[in-house]
Design a protein around this motif. Structure first.
Motif, PDB file in Angstrom:
ATOM      1  N   GLN A  75       6.863  44.991  22.948  1.00 24.99           N
ATOM      2  CA  GLN A  75       6.603  46.424  23.184  1.00 24.99           C
ATOM      3  C   GLN A  75       5.012  46.082  23.700  1.00 24.99           C
ATOM      4  O   GLN A  75       4.318  47.231  23.402  1.00 24.99           O
ATOM      5  CB  GLN A  75       6.789  47.158  21.981  1.00 24.99           C
ATOM      6  CG  GLN A  75       8.145  47.422  21.498  1.00 24.99           C
ATOM      7  CD  GLN A  75       8.368  48.410  20.606  1.00 24.99           C
ATOM      8  OE1 GLN A  75       8.269  47.957  19.340  1.00 24.99           O
ATOM      9  NE2 GLN A  75       8.393  49.776  20.735  1.00 24.99           N
ATOM     10  N   SER A 122      -0.729  54.232  27.221  1.00 29.65           N
ATOM     11  CA  SER A 122      -0.101  53.858  26.113  1.00 29.65           C
ATOM     12  C   SER A 122      -1.309  54.011  24.876  1.00 29.65           C
ATOM     13  O   SER A 122      -0.722  53.962  23.619  1.00 29.65           O
ATOM     14  CB  SER A 122       0.106  52.366  26.092  1.00 29.65           C
ATOM     15  OG  SER A 122      -0.960  51.554  26.644  1.00 29.65           O
ATOM     16  N   GLU A 143       0.597  67.363  18.358  1.00 27.38           N
ATOM     17  CA  GLU A 143       1.446  66.800  18.086  1.00 27.38           C
ATOM     18  C   GLU A 143       1.176  66.370  16.617  1.00 27.38           C
ATOM     19  O   GLU A 143       0.026  66.318  16.091  1.00 27.38           O
ATOM     20  CB  GLU A 143       1.217  65.390  18.465  1.00 27.38           C
ATOM     21  CG  GLU A 143       2.312  64.349  18.212  1.00 27.38           C
ATOM     22  CD  GLU A 143       2.047  62.963  19.080  1.00 27.38           C
ATOM     23  OE1 GLU A 143       3.055  62.046  18.715  1.00 27.38           O
ATOM     24  OE2 GLU A 143       1.232  62.711  19.935  1.00 27.38           O
ATOM     25  N   ALA A 156       5.203  58.964  15.245  1.00 23.85           N
ATOM     26  CA  ALA A 156       4.104  59.236  16.353  1.00 23.85           C
ATOM     27  C   ALA A 156       2.995  58.306  16.212  1.00 23.85           C
ATOM     28  O   ALA A 156       2.238  57.936  17.371  1.00 23.85           O
ATOM     29  CB  ALA A 156       3.900  60.534  16.567  1.00 23.85           C
ATOM     30  N   ARG A 157       2.400  58.162  15.248  1.00 26.22           N
ATOM     31  CA  ARG A 157       1.206  57.271  15.004  1.00 26.22           C
ATOM     32  C   ARG A 157       1.588  55.846  15.263  1.00 26.22           C
ATOM     33  O   ARG A 157       1.003  54.964  15.714  1.00 26.22           O
ATOM     34  CB  ARG A 157       0.617  57.334  13.557  1.00 26.22           C
ATOM     35  CG  ARG A 157       0.220  58.899  13.359  1.00 26.22           C
ATOM     36  CD  ARG A 157      -0.632  59.058  12.123  1.00 26.22           C
ATOM     37  NE  ARG A 157      -1.052  60.296  11.567  1.00 26.22           N
ATOM     38  CZ  ARG A 157      -2.127  60.929  11.886  1.00 26.22           C
ATOM     39  NH1 ARG A 157      -2.787  60.166  12.845  1.00 26.22           N
ATOM     40  NH2 ARG A 157      -2.446  61.907  11.979  1.00 26.22           N
ATOM     41  N   ARG A 159       4.341  54.726  16.525  1.00 22.70           N
ATOM     42  CA  ARG A 159       5.155  54.460  17.785  1.00 22.70           C
ATOM     43  C   ARG A 159       6.366  53.917  17.469  1.00 22.70           C
ATOM     44  O   ARG A 159       6.700  52.979  18.285  1.00 22.70           O
ATOM     45  CB  ARG A 159       4.224  53.826  18.886  1.00 22.70           C
ATOM     46  CG  ARG A 159       3.267  54.592  19.541  1.00 22.70           C
ATOM     47  CD  ARG A 159       2.129  53.881  20.733  1.00 22.70           C
ATOM     48  NE  ARG A 159       3.460  53.252  21.628  1.00 22.70           N
ATOM     49  CZ  ARG A 159       2.889  52.858  22.881  1.00 22.70           C
ATOM     50  NH1 ARG A 159       1.934  52.535  23.204  1.00 22.70           N
ATOM     51  NH2 ARG A 159       3.885  52.230  23.643  1.00 22.70           N
ATOM     52  N   ARG A 160       6.981  54.159  16.452  1.00 22.52           N
ATOM     53  CA  ARG A 160       8.237  53.600  15.979  1.00 22.52           C
ATOM     54  C   ARG A 160       9.376  54.648  16.057  1.00 22.52           C
ATOM     55  O   ARG A 160       9.108  55.971  15.755  1.00 22.52           O
ATOM     56  CB  ARG A 160       8.193  52.976  14.768  1.00 22.52           C
ATOM     57  CG  ARG A 160       7.305  51.689  14.887  1.00 22.52           C
ATOM     58  CD  ARG A 160       7.161  50.969  13.459  1.00 22.52           C
ATOM     59  NE  ARG A 160       6.347  49.747  13.404  1.00 22.52           N
ATOM     60  CZ  ARG A 160       5.165  49.917  13.028  1.00 22.52           C
ATOM     61  NH1 ARG A 160       4.529  50.900  12.683  1.00 22.52           N
ATOM     62  NH2 ARG A 160       4.407  48.717  13.140  1.00 22.52           N
ATOM     63  N   THR A 173       6.710  52.248  26.820  1.00 22.84           N
ATOM     64  CA  THR A 173       5.544  53.278  26.793  1.00 22.84           C
ATOM     65  C   THR A 173       5.996  54.760  27.196  1.00 22.84           C
ATOM     66  O   THR A 173       5.796  55.656  26.782  1.00 22.84           O
ATOM     67  CB  THR A 173       4.172  52.774  27.516  1.00 22.84           C
ATOM     68  OG1 THR A 173       3.753  51.356  26.937  1.00 22.84           O
ATOM     69  CG2 THR A 173       3.153  53.917  27.470  1.00 22.84           C
ATOM     70  N   PHE A 176       8.310  56.201  24.885  1.00 25.70           N
ATOM     71  CA  PHE A 176       7.698  56.704  23.698  1.00 25.70           C
ATOM     72  C   PHE A 176       7.183  58.179  24.338  1.00 25.70           C
ATOM     73  O   PHE A 176       7.376  59.073  23.576  1.00 25.70           O
ATOM     74  CB  PHE A 176       6.760  55.941  23.552  1.00 25.70           C
ATOM     75  CG  PHE A 176       5.485  56.586  22.681  1.00 25.70           C
ATOM     76  CD1 PHE A 176       6.047  56.758  21.192  1.00 25.70           C
ATOM     77  CD2 PHE A 176       4.372  56.923  23.197  1.00 25.70           C
ATOM     78  CE1 PHE A 176       4.906  57.622  20.426  1.00 25.70           C
ATOM     79  CE2 PHE A 176       3.417  57.493  22.044  1.00 25.70           C
ATOM     80  CZ  PHE A 176       3.711  57.901  20.906  1.00 25.70           C
ATOM     81  N   LEU A 177       6.566  58.380  25.333  1.00 28.67           N
ATOM     82  CA  LEU A 177       5.869  59.662  25.555  1.00 28.67           C
ATOM     83  C   LEU A 177       6.768  60.561  26.022  1.00 28.67           C
ATOM     84  O   LEU A 177       6.583  61.706  25.700  1.00 28.67           O
ATOM     85  CB  LEU A 177       5.084  59.449  27.143  1.00 28.67           C
ATOM     86  CG  LEU A 177       3.704  58.315  26.948  1.00 28.67           C
ATOM     87  CD1 LEU A 177       3.097  58.049  28.424  1.00 28.67           C
ATOM     88  CD2 LEU A 177       2.776  58.974  26.123  1.00 28.67           C
ATOM     89  N   ARG A 180       8.207  61.886  22.709  1.00 32.25           N
ATOM     90  CA  ARG A 180       7.311  62.679  21.979  1.00 32.25           C
ATOM     91  C   ARG A 180       7.402  63.902  22.651  1.00 32.25           C
ATOM     92  O   ARG A 180       7.413  65.223  21.910  1.00 32.25           O
ATOM     93  CB  ARG A 180       6.012  62.037  22.128  1.00 32.25           C
ATOM     94  CG  ARG A 180       4.978  62.755  21.162  1.00 32.25           C
ATOM     95  CD  ARG A 180       3.632  62.312  21.354  1.00 32.25           C
ATOM     96  NE  ARG A 180       3.056  62.060  22.659  1.00 32.25           N
ATOM     97  CZ  ARG A 180       1.838  61.495  23.027  1.00 32.25           C
ATOM     98  NH1 ARG A 180       1.200  60.808  22.020  1.00 32.25           N
ATOM     99  NH2 ARG A 180       1.660  61.656  24.229  1.00 32.25           N
ATOM    100  N   THR A 199       3.350  64.267  30.086  1.00 30.76           N
ATOM    101  CA  THR A 199       3.264  62.977  29.747  1.00 30.76           C
ATOM    102  C   THR A 199       2.079  62.380  30.405  1.00 30.76           C
ATOM    103  O   THR A 199       1.628  61.308  29.898  1.00 30.76           O
ATOM    104  CB  THR A 199       4.413  62.093  30.049  1.00 30.76           C
ATOM    105  OG1 THR A 199       5.036  62.424  31.466  1.00 30.76           O
ATOM    106  CG2 THR A 199       5.776  62.498  29.185  1.00 30.76           C
TER     107      THR A 199
END
Length: 251
Positions: A75, A122, A143, A156-157, A159-160, A173, A176-177, A180, A199
């Protein structure tokens, strides 16, 4: 002391690899080079990197395969260098987890701009946190620390993303964005332009604006546990996308 982003530059042509590495170092990047996939894999076992600049057309294992490996196991953001500039080639790269493309031949200044953009998105550099006047674990104002929905857990912290079976689901990346933003705005139709606006961070370029549908499609598949189920991400025809679920934010 501010940490310099560490870039792994992979290209089989020394006359491209070494001058480009020298150029990137002028812009306060630490750069390590590799001439092929074997050398790249060895370096990835020895140290950590903030971003990989990866040539697609190489002898032995090509950039497509290496990009897939990085996306599935490490990742780390990837910027692909390619002589192929057809939209279909870009879609393939995005499906494999690339964060951006740059077509050869290119101006090195463009590569610097794109690398900086991916690093900003990222949020992996210490410099970004300091420029924003926040700590390394700081999150955007809207967030929460994480979200849960229908048995899924999104951190979110860290990224999982973990599914109801407590299995981790790898996210690029961009994925993830997007996820979120969708979790921040559940059951609300978000247009493509709105998704891009939400994003984009710290002036980052719109490097995936024309591929937003492909990115959403890939994220939708990762959130499906069975091929036949409707899934969480619904298409609002002509308008955009909607995340259909009861989402709970975790402080």
């Amino acid at each position: 002391m501010q940490t310099r982003p560490h870039i792994l530059l992979v290209d089989d042509h020394q006359n491209i690899r070494e001058p480009l590495a020298k150029y990137l170092r002028r812009y306060e990047f630490d750069v390590t080079t590799a001439e092929d996939g074997v050398a790249m894999r060895q370096l990835l076992q020895q140290r950590s990197f903030d971003l990989i600049v990866l040539d697609v057309m190489m002898p032995g294992e090509d950039g497509w395969s290496l990009c897939r490996f990085v996306h599935e196991h490490l990742q780390i953001p990837v910027v692909l260098l390619t002589a192929m500039n057809e939209p279909a080639d870009r879609v393939v790269g995005l499906e494999l987890g690339a964060d951006d493309f740059i077509a050869k031949p290119f101006d090195p200044r463009e590569l610097v701009a794109r690398v900086r953009s991916v690093l900003r998105r990222s949020a992996i550099t210490e410099g970004l946190s300091r420029q924003q006047g926040k700590g390394p674990d700081a999150l955007p104002a809207r967030e929460a620390a994480g979200y849960t929905f229908d048995g899924w857990v999104f951190d979110a912290r860290g990224r999982r993303l973990r599914n109801p079976d407590d299995e981790e689901v790898a996210l690029s990346t961009v994925e993830f964005l997007l996820l979120r933003v969708l979790l921040q705005n559940p059951n609300e139709v978000l247009s493509r332009n709105r998704l891009l606006d939400l994003t984009r961070r710290d002036g980052a370029e719109q490097v995936f604006d024309r591929s937003i549908d492909s990115q959403i499609s890939r994220l939708r598949k990762k959130l499906q546990r069975d091929a036949g189920e409707a899934g969480f991400i619904r298409t609002a025809r002509g308008d955009g996308y909607l995340f259909s679920a009861e989402v709970q934010a975790r402080p």
